[in-house]
Scaffold this active site. Structure first.
Site, PDB file in Angstrom:
ATOM      1  N   LYS A  64      35.622  48.965  39.590  1.00 48.08           N
ATOM      2  CA  LYS A  64      36.095  47.619  39.238  1.00 48.08           C
ATOM      3  C   LYS A  64      35.434  46.561  40.135  1.00 48.08           C
ATOM      4  O   LYS A  64      34.940  46.879  41.216  1.00 48.08           O
ATOM      5  CB  LYS A  64      37.622  47.548  39.375  1.00 48.08           C
ATOM      6  CG  LYS A  64      38.121  47.697  40.800  1.00 48.08           C
ATOM      7  CD  LYS A  64      39.643  47.802  40.843  1.00 48.08           C
ATOM      8  CE  LYS A  64      40.112  47.962  42.284  1.00 48.08           C
ATOM      9  NZ  LYS A  64      41.521  48.368  42.377  1.00 48.08           N
ATOM     10  N   ARG A  66      54.331  46.066  41.920  1.00 49.44           N
ATOM     11  CA  ARG A  66      53.271  45.122  41.583  1.00 49.44           C
ATOM     12  C   ARG A  66      53.174  45.094  40.063  1.00 49.44           C
ATOM     13  O   ARG A  66      53.369  44.088  39.445  1.00 49.44           O
ATOM     14  CB  ARG A  66      51.955  45.564  42.224  1.00 49.44           C
ATOM     15  CG  ARG A  66      50.805  44.614  41.989  1.00 49.44           C
ATOM     16  CD  ARG A  66      49.571  44.989  42.781  1.00 49.44           C
ATOM     17  NE  ARG A  66      48.978  46.263  42.363  1.00 49.44           N
ATOM     18  CZ  ARG A  66      47.832  46.730  42.843  1.00 49.44           C
ATOM     19  NH1 ARG A  66      47.179  46.054  43.761  1.00 49.44           N
ATOM     20  NH2 ARG A  66      47.339  47.884  42.437  1.00 49.44           N
ATOM     21  N   TYR A  98      26.439  21.350  60.290  1.00 45.65           N
ATOM     22  CA  TYR A  98      27.513  20.414  59.966  1.00 45.65           C
ATOM     23  C   TYR A  98      28.439  20.196  61.159  1.00 45.65           C
ATOM     24  O   TYR A  98      28.873  21.162  61.787  1.00 45.65           O
ATOM     25  CB  TYR A  98      28.345  20.937  58.786  1.00 45.65           C
ATOM     26  CG  TYR A  98      27.652  20.769  57.454  1.00 45.65           C
ATOM     27  CD1 TYR A  98      27.419  19.507  56.929  1.00 45.65           C
ATOM     28  CD2 TYR A  98      27.253  21.887  56.733  1.00 45.65           C
ATOM     29  CE1 TYR A  98      26.787  19.355  55.704  1.00 45.65           C
ATOM     30  CE2 TYR A  98      26.621  21.746  55.506  1.00 45.65           C
ATOM     31  CZ  TYR A  98      26.393  20.476  54.992  1.00 45.65           C
ATOM     32  OH  TYR A  98      25.773  20.338  53.790  1.00 45.65           O
ATOM     33  N   MET A 146      26.538  26.361  52.714  1.00 45.59           N
ATOM     34  CA  MET A 146      26.662  27.000  51.399  1.00 45.59           C
ATOM     35  C   MET A 146      25.545  28.007  51.167  1.00 45.59           C
ATOM     36  O   MET A 146      25.774  29.092  50.639  1.00 45.59           O
ATOM     37  CB  MET A 146      26.649  25.932  50.297  1.00 45.59           C
ATOM     38  CG  MET A 146      27.044  26.480  48.949  1.00 45.59           C
ATOM     39  SD  MET A 146      27.000  25.250  47.635  1.00 45.59           S
ATOM     40  CE  MET A 146      28.361  24.204  48.046  1.00 45.59           C
TER      41      MET A 146
END
Ligand SMILES: *Cc1c(COP(=O)(O)O)cnc(C)c1O
Length: 340
Positions: free
Chosen positions: A33, A118, A249, A294
């Site tokens: 998954k 769950r 930054y 980023m």
């Protein structure tokens, strides 16, 4: 470019260890998954197939469609309608209310809540679920549960296994009563597989251990798992900073001396965690200088390429999270190559 390598030998080593623990490859279902925990669905599915694994576990139909030619049986954990039909698919039923939308002749596995709370059907509703499966002409292929505390040091796992034992006994009685074939039972994840001796369900669903990690306290011992993924970033630029100049930054990191620094092509846009610090973070022995951007981050020195994930647990610890979280978030667009 940043790149990921996937070690075939490490993966096969982990699969061998898990299969031996379980008593055979046929008792191991590989959990693929979420892009195979960030490793890459297609390369990892292909390797698992080559190793001889016949069962896969995924989250969605889209994942199942992508790998269906490689496995005999694919369990879909969250099969949102519309349902795609394929003889290899088994759909998880997480709640009684999901049954009515499933077309006849589909194979289903009932997930039973044995204490995690769950999702899953309550034991008291098992009889009704089986009656509905019969009336809708579905095929009950399995019954399973998930442990909430297999990786914590407590007796929780054993408490939950007792609930599970009761589920199995009740399910077998109901199936005999309705003359249904015996369904397959499965409960263990990686931690339970590693921890338990003499696991006697039909198969286990292993994810993280196959990729080389576990999150159990060290008192459980060392399981000799090998990380499959390595992540590398490539240098974009090198510059010389003078003492007192600041990087990135907010200018958070200030050079304590004249310094050579390089910028590398990975950042939080690639799923790498965003470090917000002043140069106190060391990964793989390298100091991350200033904030992670980023698309880039900054490290002392001028190597052409740097290895960032050798051990995802090291990074996870630095960010107060777990290996799963670091691995799974790595952008699917990063190039992935299988190596020896
Ligand atoms: C993700 C998942 C697993 C695999 O867990 P690991 O700890 O990675 O082995 C097994 N079963 C279910 C239901 C899951 O959602």
């Amino acid at each position: 470019m940043a790149r990921i390598t996937l070690s075939r030998s490490a993966f096969f080593h982990n699969l061998t260890l898990l299969s031996e623990k379980l008593g055979g490859k046929e008792k191991l279902a590989i959990v693929l998954k979420d892009n195979a925990y960030g490793h890459g669905l297609l390369p990892m599915a292909g390797l698992a197939h080559t190793f001889g694994i016949k069962r896969a576990v995924v989250r969605t139909f889209a994942e199942a469609e992508a790998i269906k030619s490689l496995f005999d049986d694919i369990l879909i954990l969250n099969p949102r309608p519309p349902c795609l039909s394929d003889p290899r698919y088994t759909l998880t039923i997480n709640a009684l209310s999901q049954l009515h939308a499933i077309p006849s002749r589909t194979r289903v596995d009932l997930k039973i809540d044995t204490g995690m709370h769950r999702n899953g059907i309550h034991l008291e509703d098992l009889e009704e679920a089986i009656a509905q499966i019969i009336s809708q002409r579905l095929t009950l292929s399995g019954i399973f549960t998930h442990f909430r505390g297999a990786d914590v040091l407590s007796s929780e796992l054993f408490w939950q296994m007792r609930q599970w034992q009761e589920v199995k006994e009740r399910a077998l009685r109901l199936c005999r009563h309705h003359q249904l074939p015996r369904p397959l039972f499965h409960s263990a994840n990686s931690a339970a597989t590693l921890r338990l001796n003499g696991y006697d369900d039909d198969y286990a669903r292993c994810g993280i251990a196959a990729y080389g990690y576990h999150e159990m306290p060290s008192v459980f011992g060392d399981y000799d798992l090998k990380p499959v993924m390595q992540l590398y970033a490539e240098k974009i630029t090198t510059l010389r900073l003078k003492k007192g100049e600041r990087i990135g930054y907010g200018g958070l990191y200030r050079a304590q001396e004249n310094l050579t620094v390089s910028t590398y092509d990975i950042g939080y846009g690639d799923g790498f965690p965003r470090y917000d610090g002043e140069g106190k973070l060391y990964l793989n022995g390298m100091q991350i200088l200033g904030k992670v951007s980023m698309d880039s981050l900054c490290v002392k020195g001028e190597r052409e390429e740097i290895p960032l994930i050798g051990d995802a647990k090291e990074i996870a610890r630095s960010f107060g999270t777990i290996s799963y979280d670091i691995l799974v978030k790595l952008n699917p667009g990063i190039d992935r190559t299988i190596i020896h």
